[in-house]
Structures are given as structure tokens and as C-alpha cells.
Design an enzyme around this catalytic site. Structure first.
Site, PDB file in Angstrom:
ATOM      1  N   ASP A 169       0.806  -1.224   0.000  1.00  0.00           N
ATOM      2  CA  ASP A 169       0.000   0.000   0.000  1.00  0.00           C
ATOM      3  C   ASP A 169       0.840   1.277   0.000  1.00  0.00           C
ATOM      4  O   ASP A 169       0.351   2.351   0.327  1.00  0.00           O
ATOM      5  CB  ASP A 169      -0.953   0.015   1.200  1.00  0.00           C
ATOM      6  N   GLU A 170       2.114   1.167  -0.383  1.00  0.00           N
ATOM      7  CA  GLU A 170       2.986   2.335  -0.415  1.00  0.00           C
ATOM      8  C   GLU A 170       3.886   2.302  -1.633  1.00  0.00           C
ATOM      9  O   GLU A 170       4.310   1.227  -2.079  1.00  0.00           O
ATOM     10  CB  GLU A 170       3.878   2.395   0.824  1.00  0.00           C
TER      11      GLU A 170
END
Length: 402
Positions: A97-98
Site C-alpha cells: 500500500d505504499e
């Protein structure tokens, strides 16, 4: 730019199920009791990642638990990463998620970095119904810091002139790359803030921490020369390893072997995922007094099979004198080569490879060690694959591999 999806797993679940929207939810693993992530509604009540389910329920009595779906999260993440490539080919995925983006060469096409950030946020919200926080800064270290400053759905810009004022009183733990252990070590030197770290004599940092001492001072000053590296440009895997600090110091050989088996499976699984095999197995042991020893053994042939790695690790362990309780264990596979995936010629080896692939599939799908070897279990269980008690369909415990 650094982009960080907000409460990613929980947000995906809320978007997939309208009945969960606006409610406090916690995502947990199948058969597990630890919170993987919590929605912002739950966080407002004090629910945190890593809490046991009963602790989370105490903090938020109306909390709803949702079984995580890794395939759903992976699909959403993959689609988001594809979207990022619409703005620059320089995208470095940091986690599910990054990601970092170097948009320096994109400004002439899309305008200021803030424009790109706002457009990305709007597209992600429109397509996936979830939010993200974005940090914009001169380098990766500061961009990561900026994305953490406003959550959820934030956008923070750090310019060169802003850096000294932001870092002066900022705790060192806020910087990506400084964990709890390093924070404690810096505190022993009287360093609490980034400003103090940036001014600390580099020769003393180097004397205490070795070659990373100079890097630590640069971090305290907000300096970071590391480039954004796309996946296709990342260097080949040189080694695969895992280490584990134990919950308590242990002395029993059987307990040590159980952890060693788990580490060997983690290393083997990663090696198979990367498509590599290794000839040299390293074992690291740290004792209760923090004394650390390491040994290695080189095989005749390359392997990525967990049981083969474990066998070498056991041989290395038996060559060590365990005069004190053990607090940390590590296993690493080096001397790697890339392997073409093909089934062995002989039936016994073929069955072994297929069984390993089945184990990997189950464990990747359900997480952790739902299926593992029974090598160091009780004698009646040896030779079996064991399904973790945390997840037993139809009450099955032992599954013999025919």
C-alpha cells in the site's frame, strides 16, 4: 512523491461491503486473533494494529471483525500501481500500500507536483472508493515523512527551506529506517530529535554504528541520495534470509529446532518466490548476553527446498556450543543462482516439489504457517504435514503426503 493508502485493508473491505462503511472494523487473519489493520472509525476508539481481538473489543465494544482477503488487496494494489505509471515510469513499490514516485521529468507534462498528487487522489477515490495520503519533498526520506503528517486523505509538501524547521524537534523515530532498537541506541547517546542527530559528530556515530554512522547523520539533516528504483531496474537477489528475536530466551534443543524450522521455511518460501536456489546456508545465534555467533555450510548442489535448508541449519547448530540461553536465531541462504521451474525426473523428487508448491499456495493464501513440516514434532507426528490448529477444516490435523 510518496503515496500511502489509508487503512488499506480496512478501506478495501468497507468499499466492497457498503454495510461496513462508516463503522469501526478490524481486519484479522483466518483463525487468528491479532488485528492486521483497523478502520479510522476503530482507531478513533483506540484500536491499534497488533492488538489481540479481546483488547480491541474492550477498546471498542461495537467493533466488527472482518476476515482478511489477500487476493482482494493484491488485486487493488496492482491496479493502483499501474495507475501510478501513468505519470512516471519511475515507481518504486515499498509495500502493498505504499510507493515512491520520481516525477521530476513529468512536471513539464502534468504541471506542478501538487497537481499530479490531487489528480491521483481523485482517480483513486473515484475508481476504488478509498483514500490515500501523499507527501511531496526533495527526496525519498522526506517524502515518506511528509505522507505521514496528514492522515487520512492528506497532502503535504516539504520544500528545501522547510527542512531545518521540521526536523529540529522531530523525534528520530519518525524517520523511515530508524526503528525501536536504533531509537534506544541513539537515546543512550543523548540523541532524541533529528536536529540532535544531524549535529552529532559523525566520527562518534561511525565508531558506535560502523558504516551506517554517516548515513544516520545525513538522515538527521534530511539528506537522502537514494534514487527511486523501478522493479525492473532493481539488483538481482544476492541472499535470502530471515531472523527472529524470540519472545523469551530458550535453552531446549527441541524449542530451538522448531524456530529454526520456521525460519528455514520462511527462507525457502521466499527463495522459491524469487525463483532462486542457494548452496550456502548461514545460521546466526544470539545469546542472552547479546554475544552473537554465526556459521555457514556449503552444499554440493543448489536448493530452495525448506527441508534441505533446515537440514543444513541443524548441522550448523549442532556444531555450536550453546552455553547460554538463545534470544535470537537467523537463517540465510547465499551463493544463489536463478532456476528454471521444471519438475524433477524422478517420481519421489517430483512428489516433493509438488507437495512444496501446494504448501506454498495454502500458506500464501491463508498466511503464516497454516501448513508446515512435522519434522520436530512428537514422534507419532513425524513425516506428516501439519495443519495449524488455528485453521483446521473438518477437524483435520495431520495430512499424510502420499
Amino acid at each position: 512523491m510518496h503515496i500511502d493508502m489509508n487503512a488499506f485493508f480496512a478501506s478495501v473491505e468497507q468499499q466492497a461491503n457498503p454495510e461496513l462503511r462508516g463503522k469501526p472494523i478490524a481486519v484479522i487473519g483466518r483463525g487468528r486473533t491479532v488485528v492486521t489493520t483497523a478502520s479510522y472509525e476503530a482507531r478513533a476508539c483506540g484500536v491499534k494494529t497488533g492488538m489481540n481481538s479481546w483488547q480491541a473489543k474492550q477498546a471498542c465494544p461495537q467493533l466488527l471483525f472482518v476476515i482478511g482477503d489477500n487476493r482482494k488487496y493484491t488485486h487493488t494494489s496492482t491496479e493502483i500501481m499501474k495507475m501510478l505509471h501513468d505519470y512516471t515510469p519511475l515507481v518504486e513499490v515499498f509495500s502493498i500500500d505504499e510507493a515512491w514516485l520520481d516525477v521530476t521529468g513529468s512536471l513539464a507534462i502534468f504541471g506542478p507536483a501538487e497537481n499530479i498528487a490531487y489528480e491521483l487522489k481523485a482517480r483513486i477515490r473515484h475508481r476504488f472508493g478509498i483514500t490515500c495520503s501523499i507527501g511531496i519533498a526533495p527526496n525519498k526520506l522526506l517524502a515518506k515523512l511528509a505522507s505521514e503528517m496528514k492522515k487520512p486523505d492528506g497532502l503535504t509538501l516539504i520544500g528545501p527551506a522547510d527542512v531545518p524547521g521540521i526536523l529540529e524537534q522531530l523525534p528520530v523515530s519518525e524517520l523511515c529506517g530508524i526503528g525501536r532498537k536504533m531509537e534506544r541506541q541513539l537515546l543512550l547517546l543523548g540523541i532524541q530529535t533529528c536536529g540532535e542527530l544531524g549535529r552529532y559528530p559523525v566520527e562518534r556515530l561511525t565508531r558506535r554504528f560502523g558504516i551506517i554512522g554517516e548515513r544516520l547523520q545525513q538522515m538527521g539533516q534530511g539528506r537522502d541520495d537514494s534514487p527511486v528504483v523501478p522493479a525492473e531496474e532493481q539488483q538481482e537477489v544476492k541472499s535470502v534470509g530471515h531472523s527472529m528475536t524470540l519472545d523469551r530466551d530458550i535453552t531446549s534443543r527441541k524449542d530451538i529446532l522448531k524456530y529454526l524450522l520456521q525460519l528455514s521455511e520462511m527462507v525457502g518460501r521466499r527463495a522459491r518466490r524469487y525463483g532462486v536456489a542457494g548452496k550456502t546456508v548461514h545460521v546466526t545465534v544470539r545469546f542472552a548476553d547479546f554475544a552473537t555467533v554465526g556459521r555457514q555450510q556449503t552444499r554440493r548442489e543448489h536448493t530452495s527446498q525448506s527441508d534441505a535448508i533446515f537440514g543444513e541449519a541443524v548441522g550448523i547448530l549442532d556444531s555450536l556450543e550453546l552455553a547460554q540461553p538463545v534470544r535470537l536465531l537467523g537463517v540465510r541462504l547465499t551463493n544463489l543462482c536463478y532456476q528454471r521451474q521444471q519438475l524433477p525426473l524422478f517420481a519421489a523428487e517430483r512428489r516433493k516439489v509438488l507437495a512444496t508448491a501446494a504448501m506454498d499456495e495454502v500458506n500464501e493464501r491463508y498466511g503464516g504457517f497454516m501448513v508446515t513440516y512435522g519434522s520436530v514434532l512428537d514422534s507419532e507426528e513425524k513425516g506428516s504435514f501439519v495443519i495449524s490448529p488455528a485453521w483446521r477444516p473438518d477437524g483435520i490435523r495431520n495430512v499424510e503426503v502420499q
